[in-house]
Design a protein around this motif. Structure first.
Motif, PDB file in Angstrom:
ATOM      1  N   PHE A 163      12.063  -1.361  -8.909  1.00 36.32           N
ATOM      2  CA  PHE A 163      11.824  -2.788  -8.795  1.00 36.32           C
ATOM      3  C   PHE A 163      10.456  -3.110  -8.193  1.00 36.32           C
ATOM      4  CE2 PHE A 163      16.613  -2.855  -8.495  1.00 36.32           C
ATOM      5  CZ  PHE A 163      16.780  -3.311  -9.787  1.00 36.32           C
ATOM      6  N   TYR A 164       9.468  -2.268  -8.414  1.00 37.25           N
ATOM      7  CA  TYR A 164       8.126  -2.550  -7.915  1.00 37.25           C
ATOM      8  C   TYR A 164       7.244  -2.956  -9.080  1.00 37.25           C
ATOM      9  CZ  TYR A 164       3.713  -2.077  -5.416  1.00 37.25           C
ATOM     10  OH  TYR A 164       2.506  -2.326  -4.843  1.00 37.25           O
ATOM     11  N   LEU A 194       2.480   6.014  -2.994  1.00 32.57           N
ATOM     12  CA  LEU A 194       3.590   6.866  -3.434  1.00 32.57           C
ATOM     13  C   LEU A 194       3.552   7.061  -4.943  1.00 32.57           C
ATOM     14  CD1 LEU A 194       6.236   8.344  -2.619  1.00 32.57           C
ATOM     15  CD2 LEU A 194       7.416   6.203  -3.135  1.00 32.57           C
ATOM     16  N   GLY A 195       3.333   5.970  -5.677  1.00 28.65           N
ATOM     17  CA  GLY A 195       3.253   6.077  -7.130  1.00 28.65           C
ATOM     18  C   GLY A 195       2.063   6.887  -7.590  1.00 28.65           C
ATOM     19  N   ALA A 196       0.924   6.717  -6.919  1.00 22.92           N
ATOM     20  CA  ALA A 196      -0.276   7.473  -7.292  1.00 22.92           C
ATOM     21  C   ALA A 196      -0.133   8.951  -6.946  1.00 22.92           C
ATOM     22  CB  ALA A 196      -1.495   6.889  -6.569  1.00 22.92           C
ATOM     23  N   TYR A 198      10.526  -4.020   0.937  1.00 25.00           N
ATOM     24  CA  TYR A 198       9.143  -3.630   0.696  1.00 25.00           C
ATOM     25  C   TYR A 198       8.261  -4.791   0.270  1.00 25.00           C
ATOM     26  CZ  TYR A 198      10.268   1.244   1.278  1.00 25.00           C
ATOM     27  OH  TYR A 198      10.653   2.438   1.807  1.00 25.00           O
ATOM     28  N   ALA A 199       8.642  -6.014   0.569  1.00 22.32           N
ATOM     29  CA  ALA A 199       7.814  -7.167   0.245  1.00 22.32           C
ATOM     30  C   ALA A 199       6.647  -7.244   1.230  1.00 22.32           C
ATOM     31  CB  ALA A 199       8.644  -8.442   0.309  1.00 22.32           C
ATOM     32  N   PRO A 200       5.524  -7.820   0.826  1.00 20.96           N
ATOM     33  CA  PRO A 200       4.395  -7.978   1.752  1.00 20.96           C
ATOM     34  C   PRO A 200       4.778  -8.857   2.943  1.00 20.96           C
ATOM     35  CG  PRO A 200       3.701  -8.374  -0.506  1.00 20.96           C
ATOM     36  CD  PRO A 200       5.187  -8.251  -0.529  1.00 20.96           C
ATOM     37  N   PRO A 237       0.810  -1.229   0.000  1.00 19.05           N
ATOM     38  CA  PRO A 237       0.000   0.000   0.000  1.00 19.05           C
ATOM     39  C   PRO A 237       0.842   1.278   0.000  1.00 19.05           C
ATOM     40  CG  PRO A 237      -0.768  -1.536   1.677  1.00 19.05           C
ATOM     41  CD  PRO A 237       0.479  -2.113   1.100  1.00 19.05           C
ATOM     42  N   PHE A 238       1.965   1.273   0.697  1.00 17.33           N
ATOM     43  CA  PHE A 238       2.813   2.459   0.739  1.00 17.33           C
ATOM     44  C   PHE A 238       3.349   2.801  -0.646  1.00 17.33           C
ATOM     45  CE2 PHE A 238       7.147   4.196   1.048  1.00 17.33           C
ATOM     46  CZ  PHE A 238       6.852   5.417   1.641  1.00 17.33           C
TER      47      PHE A 238
END
Length: 138
Positions: free
Chosen positions: A24-25, A14-16, A41-43, A9-10
């Motif tokens: 690498f997302y 951030l992208g939005a 940043y993995a779940p 979600p973070f």
């Protein structure tokens, strides 16, 4: 049972909010062919083999479901991620297996020439302890 959502979600927010693409997302796997996350940043429901091992678990023969990519010294490194809910408890050696390992380690410390049990492992290159080795101390 369906697989849990593979998003962060973070990073989505951030992208939005900024319109910046994180390198690498790729949670849906459209760019890298496999769901991909940046380092750290993995779940929470996914873990590497090392993380599973630290928790007393193993992947249980399941294939990885995602990956982590990061840059390190001009190289791109990869770590595969496994689902925690499918992991099983680590297996432990039986008493017979532990006894066999003990015998094998004792054999590595026994000299073939003089039969003495040494405090160190006999070098495999010579097969002799340091006292029987040609040119060794007498």
């Amino acid at each position: 049972m369906t697989a849990p959502a593979l998003t962060n979600p973070f990073l989505d927010a951030l992208g939005a909010r900024t319109g910046i693409r994180i390198e690498f997302y790729d949670p849906d796997g459209s760019h890298y062919g496999f769901p991909t996350f940046p380092y750290r940043y993995a779940p929470d429901n996914l873990a590497t083999r090392r993380q599973l091992r630290a928790e007393g678990l193993r992947p249980n023969g399941n294939d990885p479901v995602a990956q982590i990519l990061w840059r390190h010294r001009k190289q791109v490194r990869t770590a595969h991620l496994y689902r925690r809910d499918l992991a099983a408890a680590k297996r432990h050696a039986t008493p017979a297996q532990l006894a066999a390992i003990g015998k094998a380690l004792q054999a590595r410390r026994t000299c073939r020439h003089c039969g003495q049990l040494r405090d160190y492992y006999i070098p495999r290159s010579t097969g002799a302890c340091l006292q029987c080795e040609p040119g060794g101390p007498r």
